[in-house]
Write an enzyme that holds these catalytic residues in place. Sequence first.
Site, PDB file in Angstrom:
ATOM      1  CG  HIS A  82     -50.613 -13.537  16.299  1.00  0.00           C
ATOM      2  ND1 HIS A  82     -50.359 -14.798  15.643  1.00  0.00           N
ATOM      3  CD2 HIS A  82     -49.866 -12.710  15.762  1.00  0.00           C
ATOM      4  CE1 HIS A  82     -49.587 -14.581  14.705  1.00  0.00           C
ATOM      5  NE2 HIS A  82     -49.031 -13.281  14.611  1.00  0.00           N
ATOM      6  CG  ASP A 161     -51.907 -14.410   4.245  1.00  0.00           C
ATOM      7  OD1 ASP A 161     -51.658 -13.306   3.976  1.00  0.00           O
ATOM      8  OD2 ASP A 161     -50.830 -15.231   4.847  1.00  0.00           O
ATOM      9  NE  ARG A 168     -47.252  -8.579   1.254  1.00  0.00           N
ATOM     10  CZ  ARG A 168     -47.636  -9.000   2.420  1.00  0.00           C
ATOM     11  NH1 ARG A 168     -48.269  -9.805   2.998  1.00  0.00           N
ATOM     12  NH2 ARG A 168     -46.882  -8.324   3.594  1.00  0.00           N
ATOM     13  CB  SER A 183     -50.430 -10.969   5.785  1.00  0.00           C
ATOM     14  OG  SER A 183     -49.800 -12.324   5.896  1.00  0.00           O
ATOM     15  CE  LYS A 187     -50.966 -15.305   8.074  1.00  0.00           C
ATOM     16  NZ  LYS A 187     -49.670 -15.177   7.771  1.00  0.00           N
TER      17      LYS A 187
HETATM   18  N1  URA Z   1     -46.226 -12.275   8.895  1.00  0.00           N
HETATM   19  C1  URA Z   1     -47.357 -12.592   7.902  1.00  0.00           C
HETATM   20  O1  URA Z   1     -47.905 -13.493   8.349  1.00  0.00           O
HETATM   21  N2  URA Z   1     -47.643 -11.839   7.106  1.00  0.00           N
HETATM   22  C2  URA Z   1     -46.829 -10.732   6.693  1.00  0.00           C
HETATM   23  O2  URA Z   1     -47.232 -10.016   5.680  1.00  0.00           O
HETATM   24  C3  URA Z   1     -45.565 -10.499   7.406  1.00  0.00           C
HETATM   25  C4  URA Z   1     -45.255 -11.371   8.386  1.00  0.00           C
END
Ligand code: URA
Length: 435
Positions: A82, A161, A168, A183, A187
């Site tokens: 990633h 998320d 956020r 976050s 994923k």
């Molecule tokens: N990318 C994400 O997936 N989450 C975040 O909090 C910041 C960047």
Amino acid sequence: MRMYDIIEHKKKGMALTSEEIHFVVEGYTNGSIPDYQVSALLMAIYFKGMTLEETATLTMEMAQSGDMIDLSPIEGIKVDKHSTGGVGDKTTIILAPLVAAVGGKVAKMSGRGLGHTGGTVDKLESFEGFKVEIPEEAFFEQVNKHHIAVVGQSGELAPADKKLYALRDVTATVDNMSLIASSIMSKKIASGADAICLDVKCGSGAFMKSLEDAKALAHAMVDIGNHVGRHTMAVVSDMNQPLGYAVGNALEVIEAIETLKGNGPADLTQLTITLASHMLVLAKVCETLEEATQKLQEVIQNGAAIAKLQEWIGLQGGNPEAVVDYRLLPQAQHQKEVVLGQTGYVAGIEAEAVGKAALVLGAGRETKESQIDLAVGIVIHKKVGEKVESDEAVATIYYNDAEKCKAAEHILTSAYTISDEKVQPHTLIYDIISQ
Ligand code: URA
């Protein structure tokens, strides 16, 4: 349990219990806890922080709020890669066939892009007919048999998320390391890999602008991954200028193909080999990084890597001939050279501005609904540290619309800084973080 008490606990700096975190994530996802209470909690977390235990619990709760992909029908250790996102980052298209050619298994779900250029899945659609949706059974079979499949994200990954991130975004609580790390990792964990290789970008074109922040994020994600039983490591790499030379979907695909043929830019080749070698060690296909690096270089030199790319493109319905005949990829109608009229050394190329120029040309999406033009983009000729003559082109714009080209040229021109003094090239890999 009352949300009021949970906010009060965090306000006083107490660590939240697993039950409290579960209550918050479940209640916010199903709508029983309102935005204003979660906003207050997020701000308390922002100021008081979270322990590793709390961060890992939050990550797993968010991951489990939606689909959890089960990759167990695929034999062996499944490693995912990633990147936190950068300009000109086409490493997935290179390292997937590389890792597969050495014997690793790549079962990857990639996203579409929002912003400067398309995501991996958009780039792969440069191969006419390439299918990014494959039935689950066929996906598993393809990986078991051919060691490689890359598909678009399906199902609903970590909906908690998604909701929390949106909140956020409007409550000035995005830039908290624990919240960012949980976050991203939620994923990744929902995507099902056993091990995770992270590429944390650092610099003007990255989410993390300073090395200190990039390292902190890398450490936070590595800690979470390992804490929840997914072997995780991170490479912290430079994003103060685009990676490689090409920015734009089909142009990036050509650069990826050239890299698999052994003719890639030095930075892109080095970063891809580094990430791929860590993936092979995480997958236990190779015992050491040295062995992995040697095998990766071998498959580039003996043609096995490019053959694997062709096999993969063919398996997913694309035309493998495009790997040898680039006229089969989307072509822009026009080209324009960008000449700065200055002699000196390239001291800086604002990666974000190059990304913006590609976006303006149509290579990226302004909104989720935008159509992207796969053919357009930019090829940089001069990178930081290189000498440039006043009549030399620093980049070429590939375009289909003259007005857009003009706007992109304007942005690109101001992206470059030229110095009279010699300039040292940037470091590419700043750090490698494992547990
Ligand atoms: N990318 C994400 O997936 N989450 C975040 O909090 C910041 C960047």
